[in-house]
Design a protein around this motif. Structure first.
Motif: not given
Length: 205
Positions: A40-67
């Protein structure tokens, strides 16, 4: 935000009545395996790695707007919890990367005055250690907009505890909730400024 189990079991020894039978039994008996299945520990590490990849794919350095933060304003005031239609992100790997942030604070001495600030935030997590960097951009006070991009970045450090990110560095920020909905990710938390003023912080990407 685990346990492992062994599935292999040793077969009972074969009873023999002669040395020849013992030799045969030793030769023919199947070897027991001690190889562990995926834990279960190895599976959790793998799942967290996948989650990290998805997070980085959504990362943005675009400037925000109040809207982009209109979702923060609910029928009964500022949104402070995950909506019913949101899917909570519980793995810390899902939280890392670049976000857009909004901070709203009401100075204690004048409840009619408020300041809204937007900018970019970077969250980094290693194990239980967390870091958050705020790159200031624009702030609004009494309807007037001011350029805040020359302000030095705020760097805060701390830890991940009980599903939250808690960091300090002059200010203190606690991000209580992360979730995703309709292809976007959101986060909500509380902030205490250096002068003790309590503030609201929201993230989106």
């Amino acid at each position: 935000a685990e346990s492992s189990s062994k599935s292999a079991s040793k077969a009972p020894p074969k009873v023999t009545t002669s040395e020849a039978e013992k030799t045969t039994a030793a030769t023919e008996a199947p070897k027991t395996t001690t190889t562990k299945p995926a834990t279960t520990t190895s599976a959790a590490k793998s799942a967290d790695g996948i989650a990290r990849e998805e997070a980085l794919a959504l990362s943005t350095e675009e400037k925000p707007s109040f809207g982009e933060f209109e979702w923060c304003y609910g029928q009964f005031g500022l949104v402070r919890d995950i909506p019913e239609t949101g899917e909570q992100l519980t793995r810390s790997g899902s939280w890392v990367g670049s976000w857009k942030y909004l901070i709203i604070d009401t100075p204690q001495e004048d409840a009619e005055t408020y300041i809204r600030e937007i900018g970019n935030a970077e969250i980094g997590i290693t194990g239980t250690e967390a870091m958050m960097v705020l790159d200031h951009y624009i702030y609004e006070m009494d309807g007037e907009m001011y350029d805040d991009s020359s302000t030095v970045d705020s760097v805060l450090s701390g830890e991940v505890t009980s599903g939250t990110v808690d960091v300090t560095g002059g200010e203190r920020i606690t991000i209580n909730y992360f979730w995703k909905e309709n292809g976007k990710e959101y986060a909500l938390g509380d902030m205490v400024l250096q002068d003790g003023t309590e503030a609201y912080i929201a993230l989106v990407r």
